[in-house]
Design a protein around this motif. Structure first.
Motif, PDB file in Angstrom:
ATOM      1  N   LEU A 192       0.875  -1.524  -0.200  1.00  0.00           N
ATOM      2  CA  LEU A 192       0.336  -0.119   0.197  1.00  0.00           C
ATOM      3  C   LEU A 192       1.098   1.168  -0.291  1.00  0.00           C
ATOM      4  CD1 LEU A 192      -2.481  -1.713   2.414  1.00  0.00           C
ATOM      5  CD2 LEU A 192      -2.914  -0.916   0.114  1.00  0.00           C
ATOM      6  N   LEU A 193       2.258   1.513   1.123  1.00  0.00           N
ATOM      7  CA  LEU A 193       2.496   1.999   0.603  1.00  0.00           C
ATOM      8  C   LEU A 193       3.367   2.313  -0.609  1.00  0.00           C
ATOM      9  CD1 LEU A 193       5.000   1.708   4.022  1.00  0.00           C
ATOM     10  CD2 LEU A 193       2.295   3.730   3.519  1.00  0.00           C
ATOM     11  N   LEU A 194       3.102   1.787  -1.813  1.00  0.00           N
ATOM     12  CA  LEU A 194       4.630   1.824  -2.887  1.00  0.00           C
ATOM     13  C   LEU A 194       3.282   1.446  -4.050  1.00  0.00           C
ATOM     14  CD1 LEU A 194       7.276  -0.171  -2.117  1.00  0.00           C
ATOM     15  CD2 LEU A 194       7.496   2.272  -2.432  1.00  0.00           C
ATOM     16  N   VAL A 195       2.478   1.073  -3.561  1.00  0.00           N
ATOM     17  CA  VAL A 195       1.590   1.125  -5.048  1.00  0.00           C
ATOM     18  C   VAL A 195       1.280   2.393  -5.775  1.00  0.00           C
ATOM     19  CG1 VAL A 195      -0.688   2.073  -3.988  1.00  0.00           C
ATOM     20  CG2 VAL A 195      -1.221   0.419  -5.509  1.00  0.00           C
ATOM     21  N   SER A 196       1.247   3.620  -5.442  1.00  0.00           N
ATOM     22  CA  SER A 196       1.182   4.419  -6.348  1.00  0.00           C
ATOM     23  C   SER A 196       2.089   5.096  -6.990  1.00  0.00           C
ATOM     24  CB  SER A 196       1.638   5.953  -6.017  1.00  0.00           C
ATOM     25  OG  SER A 196       0.424   7.101  -5.849  1.00  0.00           O
ATOM     26  N   ALA A 197       3.759   4.529  -7.172  1.00  0.00           N
ATOM     27  CA  ALA A 197       4.435   3.874  -8.176  1.00  0.00           C
ATOM     28  C   ALA A 197       3.997   3.967  -9.655  1.00  0.00           C
ATOM     29  CB  ALA A 197       5.428   3.103  -6.995  1.00  0.00           C
ATOM     30  N   LEU A 198       3.525   2.090  -9.530  1.00  0.00           N
ATOM     31  CA  LEU A 198       3.641   1.472 -10.394  1.00  0.00           C
ATOM     32  C   LEU A 198       2.359   1.917 -10.688  1.00  0.00           C
ATOM     33  CD1 LEU A 198       4.661  -0.885 -11.228  1.00  0.00           C
ATOM     34  CD2 LEU A 198       2.730  -2.571 -10.063  1.00  0.00           C
ATOM     35  N   MET A 199       1.585   2.926 -10.828  1.00  0.00           N
ATOM     36  CA  MET A 199       0.249   3.144 -11.044  1.00  0.00           C
ATOM     37  C   MET A 199       1.242   4.711 -12.091  1.00  0.00           C
ATOM     38  SD  MET A 199      -2.197   3.547  -7.849  1.00  0.00           S
ATOM     39  CE  MET A 199      -3.843   3.668 -10.351  1.00  0.00           C
ATOM     40  N   ILE A 200       2.354   5.391 -11.173  1.00  0.00           N
ATOM     41  CA  ILE A 200       2.461   6.545 -12.584  1.00  0.00           C
ATOM     42  C   ILE A 200       3.922   6.517 -12.648  1.00  0.00           C
ATOM     43  CG2 ILE A 200       3.077   8.974 -11.342  1.00  0.00           C
ATOM     44  CD1 ILE A 200       0.052   9.010 -10.864  1.00  0.00           C
ATOM     45  N   ILE A 201       5.199   5.990 -11.835  1.00  0.00           N
ATOM     46  CA  ILE A 201       6.190   5.245 -12.470  1.00  0.00           C
ATOM     47  C   ILE A 201       5.987   4.948 -14.186  1.00  0.00           C
ATOM     48  CG2 ILE A 201       8.715   4.990 -12.761  1.00  0.00           C
ATOM     49  CD1 ILE A 201       8.284   5.292  -9.657  1.00  0.00           C
ATOM     50  N   PRO A 202       5.664   3.834 -14.683  1.00  0.00           N
ATOM     51  CA  PRO A 202       5.293   3.518 -15.682  1.00  0.00           C
ATOM     52  C   PRO A 202       4.794   5.281 -17.052  1.00  0.00           C
ATOM     53  CG  PRO A 202       4.762   1.836 -14.082  1.00  0.00           C
ATOM     54  CD  PRO A 202       4.486   2.936 -13.653  1.00  0.00           C
ATOM     55  N   VAL A 203       3.974   5.692 -16.477  1.00  0.00           N
ATOM     56  CA  VAL A 203       2.640   6.851 -16.976  1.00  0.00           C
ATOM     57  C   VAL A 203       3.998   7.865 -17.770  1.00  0.00           C
ATOM     58  CG1 VAL A 203       1.411   8.177 -17.557  1.00  0.00           C
ATOM     59  CG2 VAL A 203       0.906   5.614 -16.151  1.00  0.00           C
ATOM     60  N   ALA A 204       4.495   8.058 -16.902  1.00  0.00           N
ATOM     61  CA  ALA A 204       5.753   8.993 -16.621  1.00  0.00           C
ATOM     62  C   ALA A 204       7.092   9.096 -17.796  1.00  0.00           C
ATOM     63  CB  ALA A 204       6.607   9.408 -15.595  1.00  0.00           C
ATOM     64  N   THR A 205       6.901   7.022 -17.631  1.00  0.00           N
ATOM     65  CA  THR A 205       7.973   6.964 -18.716  1.00  0.00           C
ATOM     66  C   THR A 205       7.364   7.153 -19.992  1.00  0.00           C
ATOM     67  OG1 THR A 205       9.074   6.149 -17.171  1.00  0.00           O
ATOM     68  CG2 THR A 205       9.938   5.294 -19.560  1.00  0.00           C
ATOM     69  N   ALA A 206       6.277   6.539 -20.187  1.00  0.00           N
ATOM     70  CA  ALA A 206       6.147   6.759 -21.443  1.00  0.00           C
ATOM     71  C   ALA A 206       5.180   8.216 -22.294  1.00  0.00           C
ATOM     72  CB  ALA A 206       4.661   5.595 -21.735  1.00  0.00           C
ATOM     73  N   GLN A 207       5.045   8.380 -20.734  1.00  0.00           N
ATOM     74  CA  GLN A 207       4.423   9.844 -21.940  1.00  0.00           C
ATOM     75  C   GLN A 207       6.059  10.967 -22.387  1.00  0.00           C
ATOM     76  OE1 GLN A 207       3.352  11.925 -18.453  1.00  0.00           O
ATOM     77  NE2 GLN A 207       1.145  11.792 -18.955  1.00  0.00           N
ATOM     78  N   GLN A 208       7.541  10.356 -21.804  1.00  0.00           N
ATOM     79  CA  GLN A 208       8.492  11.119 -22.656  1.00  0.00           C
ATOM     80  C   GLN A 208       8.600  11.039 -23.936  1.00  0.00           C
ATOM     81  OE1 GLN A 208      12.216  10.748 -20.369  1.00  0.00           O
ATOM     82  NE2 GLN A 208      11.125   8.796 -19.688  1.00  0.00           N
ATOM     83  N   PHE A 209       7.777   9.549 -25.134  1.00  0.00           N
ATOM     84  CA  PHE A 209       7.740   9.697 -26.323  1.00  0.00           C
ATOM     85  C   PHE A 209       6.477   9.278 -26.556  1.00  0.00           C
ATOM     86  CE2 PHE A 209      11.135   7.079 -23.527  1.00  0.00           C
ATOM     87  CZ  PHE A 209      12.552   7.739 -24.690  1.00  0.00           C
ATOM     88  N   ALA A 210       5.767   8.801 -25.875  1.00  0.00           N
ATOM     89  CA  ALA A 210       4.247   8.665 -26.482  1.00  0.00           C
ATOM     90  C   ALA A 210       4.392  10.119 -27.298  1.00  0.00           C
ATOM     91  CB  ALA A 210       3.712   7.946 -25.768  1.00  0.00           C
ATOM     92  N   ARG A 211       2.810  10.317 -28.461  1.00  0.00           N
ATOM     93  CA  ARG A 211       2.304  11.624 -28.775  1.00  0.00           C
ATOM     94  C   ARG A 211       0.462  11.525 -28.757  1.00  0.00           C
ATOM     95  NH1 ARG A 211       5.850  13.904 -33.926  1.00  0.00           N
ATOM     96  NH2 ARG A 211       4.664  16.021 -33.669  1.00  0.00           N
ATOM     97  N   SER A 212       0.736  10.163 -27.953  1.00  0.00           N
ATOM     98  CA  SER A 212      -1.161  10.688 -27.402  1.00  0.00           C
ATOM     99  C   SER A 212      -0.934   9.565 -26.178  1.00  0.00           C
ATOM    100  CB  SER A 212      -2.191   9.663 -29.258  1.00  0.00           C
ATOM    101  OG  SER A 212      -1.355   8.101 -29.274  1.00  0.00           O
ATOM    102  N   PHE A 213      -2.749  10.153 -25.938  1.00  0.00           N
ATOM    103  CA  PHE A 213      -3.221   9.578 -24.939  1.00  0.00           C
ATOM    104  C   PHE A 213      -3.396   8.334 -25.004  1.00  0.00           C
ATOM    105  CE2 PHE A 213      -6.164   7.937 -21.730  1.00  0.00           C
ATOM    106  CZ  PHE A 213      -5.553   8.764 -20.528  1.00  0.00           C
ATOM    107  N   ARG A 214      -4.118   7.296 -26.134  1.00  0.00           N
ATOM    108  CA  ARG A 214      -3.728   5.869 -26.606  1.00  0.00           C
ATOM    109  C   ARG A 214      -2.049   5.161 -26.435  1.00  0.00           C
ATOM    110  NH1 ARG A 214      -8.836   3.903 -28.831  1.00  0.00           N
ATOM    111  NH2 ARG A 214      -9.208   6.109 -29.145  1.00  0.00           N
ATOM    112  N   LEU A 215      -1.371   6.324 -27.474  1.00  0.00           N
ATOM    113  CA  LEU A 215      -0.113   5.064 -27.025  1.00  0.00           C
ATOM    114  C   LEU A 215       0.838   5.766 -25.475  1.00  0.00           C
ATOM    115  CD1 LEU A 215       1.602   6.489 -30.752  1.00  0.00           C
ATOM    116  CD2 LEU A 215       0.775   4.124 -29.840  1.00  0.00           C
TER     117      LEU A 215
END
Length: 328
Positions: free
Chosen positions: A194-217
């Motif tokens: 429970l103390l780290l659950v938010s990390a798995l919800m946010i970090i992969p999204v932050a990584t993907a946002q660096q390259f993806a050009r759309s919400f779906r991607l």
């Protein structure tokens, strides 16, 4: 090595990790778009009360955690939409209330804080086949709703006012996003805690946002990265004496740190390319350095930018402002 990876314990852990890595970033993409990245943390703390309630009543802690997390998510959404408090204040209220309620209930149950450790920090190696089945079913529900309702959920996550003008029932879909987040947290509490659950919800999204050009991607890339981080983290702990939950988070963070420099270059180059439909402005032959005043016919590519004109020079834009150049 193969015996370790194919043991029943490891198979259960890998399946649970995979579905968690699939569901958490999917919902996290909507939370990041709504600028509610810490919602997962707030719900995670509310789950402490749910787990303690399960231990106190002899009910399944996973079941009570899901129920309490959903109720907490609905309460957060009600406080936020009532206008009586902002989203961060609503999160803070539930954040502290969840922890305090959990500690009191666990004390009444006659257990120490140690009884909560497996839920606070994850205990994926102790997960049973019934827990795996519940996780798979809940993750399937999350994926189906997130994908089939993507246009409506994206509309309210991106701009609630605009979505309201198009006739979309905003409150219904914002509430649904919060409920999906609550269910995702309940799934992930046995995997990363429970103390780290938010990390798995946010970090992969932050990584993907660096390259993806759309919400779906972004959503697609985030789920792939989430699954990879979860599987690599669990597999690593089969050979290294380390807890799986924190290892999964560290793998996800390593992915972000490794790709961040590349992402900065890609974003900088993409920013320069924005006004150019054809060709590469950096490939325009210009004699450098220039020793002249920019203007029509100076040889540098001109780009309209608001109320002035920028000139492409040495791979970046700049514009005359007073006695100097503003860099863009």
């Amino acid at each position: 090595m193969l015996d370790v990876l194919t043991s029943p314990l490891m198979l259960r852990a890998l399946i649970a990790a995979a579905v968690t890595g699939l569901a958490a970033p999917t919902v996290g993409t909507y939370l990041v778009q709504r600028r509610l990245s810490l919602l997962g943390d707030g719900i995670g703390h509310i789950c402490v009360t749910g787990v303690a309630l399960g231990l106190l009543t002899g009910t399944s802690p996973t079941f009570t955690a899901v129920v309490v997390a959903v109720l907490g998510a609905l309460l957060i959404e009600a406080i936020r939409t009532s206008g009586k408090a902002t989203a961060d204040v609503a999160l803070a209220l539930l954040f502290y209330g969840g922890i305090a309620g959990g500690l009191v209930l666990i004390s009444l149950a006659g257990n120490g804080v140690f009884a909560l450790q497996g839920y606070l920090f994850g205990s994926i190696t102790a997960i049973s086949w019934s827990d795996v089945t519940v996780s798979v079913l809940l993750a399937a529900v999350i994926m189906v709703l997130s994908v089939f309702l993507l246009p409506q959920l994206f509309a309210v996550a991106n701009d609630e006012d605009f979505a309201r003008t198009t006739g979309i029932p905003v409150r219904l879909y914002t509430t649904l996003i919060s409920v999906l987040a609550a269910v995702s947290v309940s799934i992930a509490m046995r995997t990363v805690g429970l103390l780290l659950v938010s990390a798995l919800m946010i970090i992969p999204v932050a990584t993907a946002q660096q390259f993806a050009r759309s919400f779906r991607l972004t959503m697609l890339a985030a789920t792939v990265l989430g699954v990879l981080a979860a599987l690599i983290g669990v597999t690593t702990t089969a050979f290294v004496d380390a807890p799986p939950g924190p290892m999964i988070v560290l793998v996800a963070l390593a992915g972000f740190a490794i790709t961040a420099p590349i992402g900065l270059v890609v974003q900088r180059r993409r920013k320069v390319m924005v006004p150019f439909a054809d060709g590469d402005p950096l490939a325009t032959p210009v004699e450098e350095p220039h020793q002249h005043e920019h203007g029509p016919g100076c040889g540098h590519t001109a780009v309209e930018h608001g109320d002035h004109v920028d000139y492409i020079h040495d791979g970046h834009r700049h514009a005359v402002h007073g006695g100097h150049y503003d860099e863009h």
